[in-house]
Design a protein around this motif. Structure first.
Motif, PDB file in Angstrom:
ATOM      1  N   LYS A 204       2.845  -2.153   9.822  1.00  0.00           N
ATOM      2  CA  LYS A 204       3.360  -0.783  10.011  1.00  0.00           C
ATOM      3  C   LYS A 204       2.219   0.241  10.003  1.00  0.00           C
ATOM      4  N   THR A 205       1.298   0.100   9.080  1.00  0.00           N
ATOM      5  CA  THR A 205       0.166   1.031   9.047  1.00  0.00           C
ATOM      6  C   THR A 205      -0.763   0.784  10.232  1.00  0.00           C
TER       7      THR A 205
ATOM      8  N   SER B  15      -3.100   3.949   4.531  1.00  0.00           N
ATOM      9  CA  SER B  15      -1.740   3.885   4.011  1.00  0.00           C
ATOM     10  C   SER B  15      -1.444   5.101   3.138  1.00  0.00           C
TER      11      SER B  15
ATOM     12  N   ASP C 124       5.327   7.195   3.969  1.00  0.00           N
ATOM     13  CA  ASP C 124       5.613   5.831   3.520  1.00  0.00           C
ATOM     14  C   ASP C 124       6.625   5.935   2.391  1.00  0.00           C
TER      15      ASP C 124
ATOM     16  N   GLU D 217       6.974   4.829   7.515  1.00  0.00           N
ATOM     17  CA  GLU D 217       7.029   3.413   7.129  1.00  0.00           C
ATOM     18  C   GLU D 217       8.188   3.206   6.163  1.00  0.00           C
TER      19      GLU D 217
HETATM   20 MG   LIG Z   1       1.748   0.219   5.351  1.00  0.00          MG
END
Ligand SMILES: [Mg+2]
Ligand SMILES: Nc1ncnc2c1ncn2[C@@H]1O[C@H](COP(=O)(O)OP(=O)(O)OP(=O)(O)O)[C@@H](O)[C@H]1O
Length: 181
Positions: A43-44, A62, A85, A113
């Motif tokens: 995802k990052t 992140s 996130d 995220e």
């Molecule tokens: Mg991540």
């Protein structure tokens, strides 16, 4: 209405960044992307590609401990990339308090995220990108399946998005395999 998802595959972190950078060309101010997928699926990494495509020069890391970071974009109508996130948020109320929905203003795009935990807060105008490990091929653990679900305002952008992701979609991969066979 949500149509069939767009399914793409990558076989390295850099390829996932390239896919995301290609997708970034489709983004307009106000767009909201939800990234879902297990720990460490990319995802990052995907967000780093998105940032590259939007002309962000600062390194994207992140945001796990900061909830949301803002990156200045170099060119185009999108001026700011917001990267959130939600992994550490265990209460939906935290997402509401964060006010991310309202932060996505005229000139910014947001990518979240673990966005699935807050999908109900963000509403239906989202592109959901799911990253999953595999399929495994010969012990290579760098393969990822990237599944895109287009909701709300995203639905009419399907053909344009499909064209941008052509190099990584199933049809393209199948064609490549046929040519190589
Ligand atoms: Mg991540
Ligand atoms: N095809 C691929 N796409 C993306 N990342 C890959 C791929 N192959 C290997 N990787 C590696 O997998 C890891 C993905 O880490 P990343 O931090 O992007 O995942 P994440 O989903 O954001 O994790 P977290 O759930 O902790 O937020 C990186 O080390 C990356 O190099």
């Amino acid at each position: 209405m949500t149509g069939a998802p767009i399914v793409a595959r990558t076989s390295s972190a850099e390829e996932t960044r390239r896919l995301a950078a290609a997708l970034a060309g489709e983004l307009a101010a106000g767009d909201l992307l939800l990234l879902v997928g297990a720990l460490g699926t990319g995802k990052t990494t995907f967000t780093q590609g998105l940032a590259r495509g939007l002309g962000v020069t600062d390194p994207v890391t992140s945001p796990t401990f900061t909830l949301v970071r803002a990156y200045r974009c170099a060119a185009g109508s999108v001026r700011t990339l917001l990267h959130a996130d939600l992994y550490r948020l265990d209460r939906l109320q935290d997402v509401v308090d964060l006010g991310l929905g309202e932060m996505v203003e005229d000139d910014s795009v947001a990518v979240v995220e673990w966005g699935d935990v807050a999908a109900s807060v963000f509403g239906p105008e989202t592109l959901t990108v799911e990253l999953a490990a595999g399929p495994p091929s010969g012990g290579v653990d760098e393969e990822r399946t990237v599944t895109l679900r287009l909701d709300g305002t995203w639905a009419p952008r399907r053909s344009s998005l499909t064209a941008r992701l052509g190099p990584w979609t199933d049809a393209a991969a199948a064609g490549r395999r046929r040519r190589e066979a």
